[in-house]
Design a protein around this motif. Structure first.
Motif, PDB file in Angstrom:
ATOM      1  N   ARG A   1       0.893   3.893  -2.782  1.00  0.00           N
ATOM      2  CA  ARG A   1       0.147   4.781  -3.675  1.00  0.00           C
ATOM      3  C   ARG A   1       1.112   5.478  -4.623  1.00  0.00           C
ATOM      4  O   ARG A   1       1.851   6.391  -4.244  1.00  0.00           O
TER       5      ARG A   1
ATOM      6  N   ASN B   1       2.852  14.916   4.808  1.00  0.00           N
ATOM      7  CA  ASN B   1       2.745  14.039   3.653  1.00  0.00           C
ATOM      8  C   ASN B   1       3.666  14.550   2.552  1.00  0.00           C
ATOM      9  O   ASN B   1       3.406  15.591   1.941  1.00  0.00           O
TER      10      ASN B   1
ATOM     11  N   GLU C   1       6.137   0.240   1.607  1.00  0.00           N
ATOM     12  CA  GLU C   1       6.507   1.569   2.083  1.00  0.00           C
ATOM     13  C   GLU C   1       5.824   2.686   1.288  1.00  0.00           C
ATOM     14  O   GLU C   1       5.719   3.814   1.777  1.00  0.00           O
ATOM     15  N   HIS C   2       5.406   2.390   0.073  1.00  0.00           N
ATOM     16  CA  HIS C   2       4.798   3.448  -0.768  1.00  0.00           C
ATOM     17  C   HIS C   2       3.784   2.824  -1.716  1.00  0.00           C
ATOM     18  O   HIS C   2       4.012   2.736  -2.925  1.00  0.00           O
TER      19      HIS C   2
ATOM     20  N   THR D   1       5.453  13.799  -1.010  1.00  0.00           N
ATOM     21  CA  THR D   1       5.426  12.980  -2.218  1.00  0.00           C
ATOM     22  C   THR D   1       6.809  12.963  -2.844  1.00  0.00           C
ATOM     23  O   THR D   1       7.431  14.011  -3.050  1.00  0.00           O
TER      24      THR D   1
ATOM     25  N   ASN E   1       2.238   8.586  -2.419  1.00  0.00           N
ATOM     26  CA  ASN E   1       3.571   8.383  -1.857  1.00  0.00           C
ATOM     27  C   ASN E   1       4.641   8.703  -2.897  1.00  0.00           C
ATOM     28  O   ASN E   1       5.682   9.286  -2.577  1.00  0.00           O
TER      29      ASN E   1
ATOM     30  N   GLN F   1      12.145   8.945   3.409  1.00  0.00           N
ATOM     31  CA  GLN F   1      11.083   8.948   4.411  1.00  0.00           C
ATOM     32  C   GLN F   1      11.668   8.976   5.823  1.00  0.00           C
ATOM     33  O   GLN F   1      11.177   9.711   6.693  1.00  0.00           O
TER      34      GLN F   1
END
Length: 315
Positions: free
Chosen positions: A120, A86, A117-118, A88, A193, A70
């Motif tokens: 989802r 965005n 941080e993630h 993934t 994420n 990221q």
């Protein structure tokens, strides 16, 4: 010394269960015994101690890797003068039938979703990308279900490519283990994420296909890959045990494709499950799945009773 052992020594750093557990670094356990009961697969006895020893250090490692990715994305966007996209992060989990890939995937999804941080984290299995039953029958592939040629690889590659490209919403087909077929329904994947992709053949590359086939593979879009490993003698035993238990669960459903197996006696069911292993799952493991093992970034090695015994981390 077997060639696979020599390759592993050259490519991987080995950790015993105890030495790997030390890398947890005080990461808190966010699952309860009740949570774990819902995540376990049939015939598996994953304990909270195994979650603590194996999965918490792994979730910490993955969190650090995703966070670094990221941060790299932020730097790249600043350099290019672009708005933050965005992106993934895709984690694949491969391994044999009956090794416990699905349980590993569900536990990792539950643990990774607790990192800020993630938050989802979606989970998709490649079962939904098997050709429909009607197509498999027409192509003469019913007895090779699970082999690479039984999957709609274009549909699967298009799916992971769209996810990686940042498409706002992508549809993934669903699969029913009751009807033994792909469903008409789909599930929406909306820029998570992290996406965990679990399946038999997600580590394959062009090296596993005829020279004439030149196309992208699922592995081309994966950021981190895990292979859940065990000796074939244990895999066959677990498969047979699971088959016996299915008689009073999945097979007992009158809508089940395998409902006719529900009333088999133990010796008949054992013989049937052994035959399926020897003619389908075993050959698929040895020919298509196991040869991809040393491409994984991390190998989780199981011993008897599904217990994790060793972790191999790619250097």
């Amino acid at each position: 010394m077997p060639q696979s052992t020599t390759i592993q020594q050259a490519l991987y750093m080995p950790f015993s269960r105890d030495s790997w557990a030390q890398l947890r670094n005080a990461v808190p356990l966010t699952l309860t015994e009740n949570d774990l009961a819902e995540l376990r697969g049939i015939n598996e006895k994953v304990s909270l101690s195994e979650v603590t020893d194996i999965y918490l250090p792994l979730s910490r490692l993955l969190n650090l890797i995703v966070k670094a990715k990221q941060q790299r994305g932020v730097v790249l966007n600043q350099f290019l003068g672009q708005q933050e996209a965005n992106r993934t992060y895709i984690i694949s989990i491969a391994g044999s039938v009956a090794v416990g890939k699905s349980t590993t995937a569900r536990i990792l999804q539950a643990l990774l979703s607790h990192w800020p941080e993630h938050p989802r984290v979606d989970l998709i299995t490649t079962d939904g990308f098997l050709y429909p039953l009607e197509v498999l029958k027409r192509k003469g592939l019913l007895q090779r279900k699970g082999f690479p040629e039984s999957y709609d690889m274009k549909l699967l590659v298009d799916f992971v490519s769209a996810i990686k490209s940042g498409v706002a919403e992508v549809q993934a087909p669903l699969y029913s283990h009751i009807t033994y077929d792909r469903l008409a329904e789909t599930v929406s994947v909306r820029q998570p994420n992290i996406l965990i992709l679990e399946g038999l053949n997600v580590l394959q590359t062009e090296l596993d296909s005829p020279v004439s086939i030149k196309r992208p593979f699922v592995s081309d879009f994966v950021d981190f890959s895990i292979y859940v490993d065990a000796e074939e003698k244990w895999l066959k035993e677990w498969y047979v045990d699971r088959f016996l238990q299915f008689r009073s669960s999945a097979f007992a459903d009158p809508h089940s494709y395998f409902h006719h197996f529900a009333k088999l006696q133990d010796d008949e069911a054992t013989k049937m499950a052994s035959h399926v292993w020897d003619t389908i799952n075993g050959p698929n493991l040895r020919t298509n799945i196991q040869p991809t093992r040393e491409r994984a970034h991390l190998i989780l090695k199981k011993g008897a009773h599904h217990a994790m015994e060793q972790v191999l981390l790619r250097k």
